[in-house]
Design an enzyme around this catalytic site. Sequence first.
Site, PDB file in Angstrom:
ATOM      1  N   LYS A  22     -62.872 -19.317 -16.363  1.00  0.00           N
ATOM      2  CA  LYS A  22     -62.627 -20.351 -15.341  1.00  0.00           C
ATOM      3  C   LYS A  22     -62.864 -19.782 -13.943  1.00  0.00           C
ATOM      4  CE  LYS A  22     -58.163 -20.985 -14.079  1.00  0.00           C
ATOM      5  NZ  LYS A  22     -57.828 -20.838 -12.651  1.00  0.00           N
ATOM      6  N   ASN A  23     -62.304 -18.604 -13.687  1.00  0.00           N
ATOM      7  CA  ASN A  23     -62.349 -18.081 -12.321  1.00  0.00           C
ATOM      8  C   ASN A  23     -63.718 -17.520 -11.922  1.00  0.00           C
ATOM      9  OD1 ASN A  23     -59.777 -18.931 -11.996  1.00  0.00           O
ATOM     10  ND2 ASN A  23     -58.827 -16.896 -12.150  1.00  0.00           N
ATOM     11  N   ARG A  95     -56.798 -25.550  -5.753  1.00  0.00           N
ATOM     12  CA  ARG A  95     -56.996 -24.797  -4.522  1.00  0.00           C
ATOM     13  C   ARG A  95     -58.405 -24.199  -4.433  1.00  0.00           C
ATOM     14  NH1 ARG A  95     -52.791 -23.244  -1.816  1.00  0.00           N
ATOM     15  NH2 ARG A  95     -54.030 -21.488  -1.086  1.00  0.00           N
ATOM     16  N   CYS A 119     -48.313 -23.417  -2.917  1.00  0.00           N
ATOM     17  CA  CYS A 119     -48.521 -23.507  -4.363  1.00  0.00           C
ATOM     18  C   CYS A 119     -47.328 -22.852  -5.034  1.00  0.00           C
ATOM     19  CB  CYS A 119     -49.844 -22.825  -4.653  1.00  0.00           C
ATOM     20  SG  CYS A 119     -50.073 -22.046  -6.207  1.00  0.00           S
ATOM     21  N   ARG A 124     -50.059 -18.776  -0.232  1.00  0.00           N
ATOM     22  CA  ARG A 124     -51.510 -18.748  -0.425  1.00  0.00           C
ATOM     23  C   ARG A 124     -52.305 -19.353   0.744  1.00  0.00           C
ATOM     24  NH1 ARG A 124     -52.968 -20.276  -6.488  1.00  0.00           N
ATOM     25  NH2 ARG A 124     -54.775 -19.003  -6.022  1.00  0.00           N
ATOM     26  N   PRO A 125     -52.187 -18.748   1.934  1.00  0.00           N
ATOM     27  CA  PRO A 125     -52.974 -19.259   3.060  1.00  0.00           C
ATOM     28  C   PRO A 125     -54.463 -18.972   2.873  1.00  0.00           C
ATOM     29  CG  PRO A 125     -51.895 -17.204   3.661  1.00  0.00           C
ATOM     30  CD  PRO A 125     -51.418 -17.536   2.273  1.00  0.00           C
ATOM     31  N   VAL A 126     -55.306 -19.609   3.716  1.00  0.00           N
ATOM     32  CA  VAL A 126     -56.755 -19.324   3.667  1.00  0.00           C
ATOM     33  C   VAL A 126     -57.226 -18.762   5.012  1.00  0.00           C
ATOM     34  CG1 VAL A 126     -57.346 -20.930   1.811  1.00  0.00           C
ATOM     35  CG2 VAL A 126     -57.292 -21.751   4.178  1.00  0.00           C
ATOM     36  N   ASP A 127     -56.283 -18.186   5.773  1.00  0.00           N
ATOM     37  CA  ASP A 127     -56.603 -17.665   7.104  1.00  0.00           C
ATOM     38  C   ASP A 127     -57.731 -16.635   7.084  1.00  0.00           C
ATOM     39  OD1 ASP A 127     -54.669 -16.173   5.660  1.00  0.00           O
ATOM     40  OD2 ASP A 127     -54.213 -14.989   7.449  1.00  0.00           O
ATOM     41  N   LEU A 128     -57.792 -15.822   6.009  1.00  0.00           N
ATOM     42  CA  LEU A 128     -58.808 -14.766   5.975  1.00  0.00           C
ATOM     43  C   LEU A 128     -60.210 -15.350   5.760  1.00  0.00           C
ATOM     44  CD1 LEU A 128     -56.795 -12.127   3.885  1.00  0.00           C
ATOM     45  CD2 LEU A 128     -56.984 -12.332   6.366  1.00  0.00           C
ATOM     46  N   ASP A 310     -52.683 -12.222 -12.972  1.00  0.00           N
ATOM     47  CA  ASP A 310     -52.825 -13.356 -13.894  1.00  0.00           C
ATOM     48  C   ASP A 310     -52.400 -13.018 -15.327  1.00  0.00           C
ATOM     49  OD1 ASP A 310     -53.683 -14.874 -11.796  1.00  0.00           O
ATOM     50  OD2 ASP A 310     -55.813 -14.824 -12.328  1.00  0.00           O
ATOM     51  N   ILE A 332     -49.121  -9.083  -5.688  1.00  0.00           N
ATOM     52  CA  ILE A 332     -50.135  -9.991  -5.139  1.00  0.00           C
ATOM     53  C   ILE A 332     -49.506 -11.276  -4.596  1.00  0.00           C
ATOM     54  CG2 ILE A 332     -52.304 -11.232  -5.578  1.00  0.00           C
ATOM     55  CD1 ILE A 332     -52.639  -8.247  -6.037  1.00  0.00           C
ATOM     56  N   ARG A 403     -55.505 -26.439 -17.682  1.00  0.00           N
ATOM     57  CA  ARG A 403     -56.337 -25.999 -16.557  1.00  0.00           C
ATOM     58  C   ARG A 403     -57.062 -24.696 -16.874  1.00  0.00           C
ATOM     59  NH1 ARG A 403     -53.479 -26.268 -10.803  1.00  0.00           N
ATOM     60  NH2 ARG A 403     -55.582 -25.550 -10.321  1.00  0.00           N
TER      61      ARG A 403
HETATM   62  C1  EPZ Z   1     -57.829 -15.898  -7.255  1.00  0.00           C
HETATM   63  O1  EPZ Z   1     -57.058 -16.690  -6.362  1.00  0.00           O
HETATM   64  C2  EPZ Z   1     -57.656 -16.510  -8.621  1.00  0.00           C
HETATM   65  N1  EPZ Z   1     -58.175 -17.872  -8.593  1.00  0.00           N
HETATM   66  C3  EPZ Z   1     -56.197 -16.486  -9.039  1.00  0.00           C
HETATM   67  O2  EPZ Z   1     -56.107 -16.982 -10.359  1.00  0.00           O
HETATM   68  C4  EPZ Z   1     -55.703 -15.043  -9.012  1.00  0.00           C
HETATM   69  O3  EPZ Z   1     -54.322 -15.018  -9.305  1.00  0.00           O
HETATM   70  C5  EPZ Z   1     -55.960 -14.410  -7.643  1.00  0.00           C
HETATM   71  O4  EPZ Z   1     -57.366 -14.550  -7.280  1.00  0.00           O
HETATM   72  C6  EPZ Z   1     -55.605 -12.941  -7.572  1.00  0.00           C
HETATM   73  O5  EPZ Z   1     -56.306 -12.227  -8.545  1.00  0.00           O
HETATM   74  C7  EPZ Z   1     -59.482 -18.091  -8.752  1.00  0.00           C
HETATM   75  O6  EPZ Z   1     -60.277 -17.180  -8.900  1.00  0.00           O
HETATM   76  C8  EPZ Z   1     -59.934 -19.515  -8.745  1.00  0.00           C
HETATM   77  P1  EPZ Z   1     -56.607 -14.166  -3.328  1.00  0.00           P
HETATM   78  P2  EPZ Z   1     -57.274 -16.540  -4.775  1.00  0.00           P
HETATM   79  O7  EPZ Z   1     -57.300 -14.775  -2.183  1.00  0.00           O
HETATM   80  O8  EPZ Z   1     -58.687 -16.276  -4.501  1.00  0.00           O
HETATM   81  C9  EPZ Z   1     -53.363 -13.668   0.148  1.00  0.00           C
HETATM   82  C10 EPZ Z   1     -55.140 -18.230 -12.129  1.00  0.00           C
HETATM   83  O9  EPZ Z   1     -54.024 -18.244 -12.697  1.00  0.00           O
HETATM   84  N2  EPZ Z   1     -54.329 -14.343   1.026  1.00  0.00           N
HETATM   85  O10 EPZ Z   1     -57.177 -12.939  -3.932  1.00  0.00           O
HETATM   86  O11 EPZ Z   1     -56.620 -17.722  -4.158  1.00  0.00           O
HETATM   87  C11 EPZ Z   1     -52.824 -14.610  -0.938  1.00  0.00           C
HETATM   88  O12 EPZ Z   1     -51.775 -15.418  -0.466  1.00  0.00           O
HETATM   89  C12 EPZ Z   1     -55.265 -18.124 -10.637  1.00  0.00           C
HETATM   90  O13 EPZ Z   1     -56.205 -18.358 -12.755  1.00  0.00           O
HETATM   91  C13 EPZ Z   1     -54.047 -14.481   2.377  1.00  0.00           C
HETATM   92  O14 EPZ Z   1     -52.986 -14.055   2.846  1.00  0.00           O
HETATM   93  O15 EPZ Z   1     -56.383 -15.250  -4.485  1.00  0.00           O
HETATM   94  C14 EPZ Z   1     -52.399 -13.615  -1.998  1.00  0.00           C
HETATM   95  O16 EPZ Z   1     -51.126 -13.110  -1.698  1.00  0.00           O
HETATM   96  C15 EPZ Z   1     -53.971 -18.232  -9.918  1.00  0.00           C
HETATM   97  N3  EPZ Z   1     -54.950 -15.122   3.179  1.00  0.00           N
HETATM   98  C16 EPZ Z   1     -53.432 -12.493  -1.878  1.00  0.00           C
HETATM   99  O17 EPZ Z   1     -54.015 -12.639  -0.563  1.00  0.00           O
HETATM  100  C17 EPZ Z   1     -56.137 -15.600   2.687  1.00  0.00           C
HETATM  101  O18 EPZ Z   1     -56.921 -16.162   3.478  1.00  0.00           O
HETATM  102  C18 EPZ Z   1     -54.573 -12.553  -2.889  1.00  0.00           C
HETATM  103  O19 EPZ Z   1     -55.110 -13.885  -2.914  1.00  0.00           O
HETATM  104  C19 EPZ Z   1     -56.429 -15.435   1.328  1.00  0.00           C
HETATM  105  C20 EPZ Z   1     -55.511 -14.797   0.512  1.00  0.00           C
END
Ligand code: EPZ
Length: 425
Positions: A22-23, A95, A119, A124-128, A310, A332, A403
Amino acid sequence: MDRIRIIGGTPLNGRIRISGAKNAALPLMAACLLSDEDVTLTNLPHLADIMTMTNLLAQHGVKLTLTDQDGGALCFNASHIFNLKAPYDIVRKMRASILVLGPLLSRFGKAKVSLPGGCAIGTRPVDLHLSALEKMGAEIKIKEGYIVAFTETGKLKGAEIVFPKVTVGGTENILMAATLAEGRTVIKNAAREPEITDLAECLIKMGAKIEGLGSDTLIVDGVEHLHSATHKVIADRIEAASYAIAAAITRGRIELTDIPLNLLSAVAHVLIDIGVSITETENGFITDAQNAYLIGTDVMTEPYPGFPTDVQAQLTALLTTVSGASLVTESIFENRFMHVPELARMGANINVHGVSSAIIRGVPRLSGAEVMATDLRASMGLVLAGLAAEGETIVNRVYHLDRGYEHLEDKLSSCGANIERLHGE
Ligand code: EPZ
């Protein structure tokens, strides 16, 4: 609403084919927006999230064609995009919809994407994602819950992006955006998840210039145009880890096929550490815990190649059934122990310390109960606990499992599990 009913206590024995990830599939589908030519993806899993991404792309104007009977292969054509908005109604369901932002902005010079809210597993912000796109020349405003982004010239510009924290989605969004940007983009502290390498490999087939695959520095030289390609989605290492744990928690033996063991080295090491036998085969591996004496261990979740967040809930379920104590630390997400109170209702002995650590003391037997979880992996943790527990377990909120786990009940029952879906009104 559907529920899953499990009568636990049977050691599982059999073989399971691992589906496409999926991912990996979600970013690959978003990448189709980068080209006006056909992109065909094979080995797509049948999952609710894949349907959601399909709906999102269709409302942008992507034409989708089934290229095989069972729907595992789809051809995407984004030559007539008429809508650059990703609406709240779809983004709130998933998301990963944020992954259309980089491709739309890079190809069309503007995009409007609903901000994903919080969530169950964290804020889970998207600021980065946004600060990196700004560094590439995008102007970004938040208006009425939407990210409104555009570029003055219609093109993003290559830049050096140093992520202060490893982000999977952030790396994917910038990698996709950089393929059509002017000049060179260097992404430092990039996530190294196999799904990112899979995305990069597909982009390269489409004509992108990317170096550093699998490393924490990705170098992308922008090109004018990306073309047609066919790509097979990589196998789902999280699904594989979940079924390996199903074998371990029931003290059974399952052969997993179509999954290279090296995709889940960290999980395999932990399982071996606690006493499970893992044997590599030609196209997969065998997890064997028959007659094994399993003991506790300490594990911390980390970005790849570390132990995946995960798989934390599933491993926690397993550790409740082994001898001695274990310490699980989640590094994480800030709220990923929501399965613990439910496991406790099944007789597990777990103490959560602060928000990031759980001490687990093994108990001789879990007992079945009616439980529910707030996210996909936590739900799988409860299914696994139910497979090991004495008596009946009912897992509510099955839509979480739908999902991310293709044919869950069929795959587990083929190994002897007593599991069925109870259809709700
Ligand atoms: C991906 O989510 C996966 N989703 C998640 O899988 C997985 O848990 C996660 O990576 C970590 O491995 C998909 O691939 C679709 P991140 P993602 O950006 O990309 C923080 C599942 O169960 N962060 O690596 O959203 C964030 O809050 C799902 O299949 C910021 O602070 O994860 C987290 O603490 C759930 N600002 C950390 O970074 C940002 O702009 C890692 O998040 C982005 C992230």
